[in-house]
Design an enzyme around this catalytic site. Structure first.
Site, PDB file in Angstrom:
ATOM      1  CG  ASP A 100      46.556   0.726   6.452  1.00 53.59           C
ATOM      2  OD1 ASP A 100      46.010   0.180   5.460  1.00 53.59           O
ATOM      3  OD2 ASP A 100      47.141   1.809   6.378  1.00 53.59           O
ATOM      4  CG  HIS A 130      57.209   3.079  -4.539  1.00 57.48           C
ATOM      5  ND1 HIS A 130      56.996   3.220  -5.891  1.00 57.48           N
ATOM      6  CD2 HIS A 130      56.942   1.775  -4.251  1.00 57.48           C
ATOM      7  CE1 HIS A 130      56.608   2.059  -6.398  1.00 57.48           C
ATOM      8  NE2 HIS A 130      56.579   1.164  -5.434  1.00 57.48           N
ATOM      9  CG  ASP A 153      57.145  -5.640  -5.299  1.00 54.34           C
ATOM     10  OD1 ASP A 153      58.342  -5.668  -4.993  1.00 54.34           O
ATOM     11  OD2 ASP A 153      56.344  -4.822  -4.830  1.00 54.34           O
ATOM     12  CE1 TYR A 207      56.225  -5.226   0.912  1.00 48.84           C
ATOM     13  CE2 TYR A 207      55.784  -5.349  -1.444  1.00 48.84           C
ATOM     14  CZ  TYR A 207      56.307  -4.672  -0.351  1.00 48.84           C
ATOM     15  OH  TYR A 207      56.919  -3.446  -0.528  1.00 48.84           O
TER      16      TYR A 207
END
Length: 465
Positions: free
Chosen positions: A20, A135, A242, A282
């Site tokens: 994925d 989130h 991020d 990330y």
């Protein structure tokens, strides 16, 4: 030891079991790389190290529905095919047999940190956790997030430690609603509902590439005035990276040292009771360095000078102005400054006011004359570029830049007219002298503390809501 580091190696157990490309960036190496860098820099050893505990299901229920908690509990016995099918029901999420355990540890780490800070065992700290949480919703996983670690921590602090109201601030990539998760309620005019109006502060970034100047300007023009006026008892940082340079999700350009400066500014709030909880980020190199910079700031180390141009993007200034306009009805500090100061400096009044600064608490009773003299002395030493209108409009030109940047960083080719610099000094002095602006009075005190060595300084969403 004044800084806690909360971690548990079991949080590296959950990993993607099928292909994925969207989800593969949320991987165990995010934690191991950050921890290894903390050890290389000698930072882990300087912290009080706490092993994370699992949050109880009752604690998870402070935010999440019993049905959702039960669903997650059931993932421990599912096959890979069943896990993949369940993951497909949510947006950008994957489940693993260890997910429930890891996610409970992530929540528990945040709660342990809150306990340690609010009982005085430590002054501040970082919970190094995964999966992230910001989130996730009451009954749904979302965007790599399972349980909402910081939301639960805030509810827990109210229930367990008797804290009161909550102010929520978020900056995030938005692109006028065209970036995931495409939520209308993420725009600047979404300020909360009912009695909570004004306690949700959204700062949407409408283009990528925002850098250090943009994030510092957001702090100085939105977060700090509102936060000082709110006067929190505890600061919870959703420490997502991020926004750090190189990150494939955020595509922003904040450098690692920027997070050190921002952390130091937040430490002036709530008596320094700051709990940072890892969220996104990330790009392993950028993530690990940024985590180290936050921990260095929490430990009281001086921040490195900010790199790159300190001129905010026009898009950033528009976003800042939009959120200030939306929040002006709810915050005295923004009303007193006017709702449109960022792009139009001529709307300011430079008239001096006679009323003294009267910030609350014994730490904020420094003499106004002493602070003003210190400011004038510092401003006279600054040499700034002559000014395009946008640059002039940003308070980084003088006082606000001095809050976070050493004089040698501000020294550039060319110089602004002395009278213009003094005009900005008079502006901020006038604002700070208004009794209604306790918030800005505290910012003035912060600068005075930096100048006399009482406050650490350098030479001082996607995340950081």
């Amino acid at each position: 030891m004044r800084t806690a580091l909360v971690y548990h190696e079991d949080m590296t157990a959950a990993q993607l079991l099928w292909e994925d490309p969207e989800c593969e960036i949320e991987r165990p190496e995010r934690l191991t790389a950050a921890l290894e860098r903390l050890r290389q820099w000698g930072l882990e050893q300087r912290c009080l190290q706490l092993a994370a505990r699992e949050a109880s299901e009752a604690e998870l229920g402070l935010v999440h529905s019993p049905e959702y908690v039960s669903l997650l509990r059931g993932t421990q016995t599912l096959s890979t095919r069943e896990l993949q099918a369940l993951s497909g029901q949510y947006d950008a999420v994957y489940f693993h047999p260890s997910t429930f355990h890891c996610a409970r540890l992530a929540v528990g780490a945040a709660l342990q940190l809150v306990d340690a800070v609010l009982t005085g065992a430590v002054h501040n700290g970082l919970a190094l956790v995964r999966p992230p949480g910001h989130h996730s919703q009451r009954a749904a996983a979302n965007g790599f997030c399972v349980f909402n670690n910081v939301a639960i921590a805030a509810k827990y602090a109210k229930q367990r430690h008797g804290l009161h109201s909550v102010l929520y601030f978020s900056w995030h990539r938005y692109e006028h609603g065209h970036f995931w998760p495409y939520l209308r309620e993420s725009d600047a005019d979404a300020v909360g509902q009912g009695q909570g109006r004004g306690f949700t502060v959204n700062l949407p970034w409408n283009q990528v590439g925002m850098g250090n100047a943009d994030y510092v300007a957001a702090f100085l023009h939105v977060l700090l005035p509102v936060a000082f006026e709110f006067d929190p008892e505890l600061v919870l940082i959703s420490a997502g990276f991020d926004s750090a340079i190189g990150d494939p999700e955020g595509q922003m350009r904040a450098t690692p040292e920027c997070f050190s400066h921002l952390t130091q500014l937040l430490q002036v709030l709530a008596g320094g009771r700051v709990c940072a909880v890892l969220e996104g980020g990330y790009h392993l190199e950028s993530l690990s360095q940024s985590v180290c910079m936050v921990v260095k700031a929490l430990l009281g180390d001086p921040a490195l000078p900010l790199s790159g141009p300190m001129e905010p993007h026009h898009s950033a200034l528009e976003s800042i102005q939009s959120v200030r306009a939306a929040q002006t009805p709810h915050w005295t500090s923004l009303r007193q400054q006017g709702s449109t100061p960022i792009l139009n400096p001529s709307t300011y009044s430079l008239e001096r006011r006679a009323s003294p600064v009267s910030p609350g608490g014994p730490k904020f009773k420094a003499a106004e004359a002493q602070a003003s003299a210190a400011l004038s002395s510092l401003l006279d030493q600054l040499h700034l570029n002559p000014t395009l209108p946008v640059r002039t409009a940003v308070a980084l030109t003088a006082l606000d830049a001095a809050l976070v940047l050493p004089a040698d960083v501000l020294r550039q080719e060319g110089s602004a007219p002395q009278e213009e610099t003094r005009a900005w000094a008079r502006l901020h002095e006038a604002l700070a002298q208004d009794k209604a602006l306790t918030a800005l009075g505290k910012v003035l005190h912060l600068l005075n503390g930096i100048l006399d060595g009482q406050v650490g300084a350098p030479g001082m969403g996607q995340g950081w809501p």
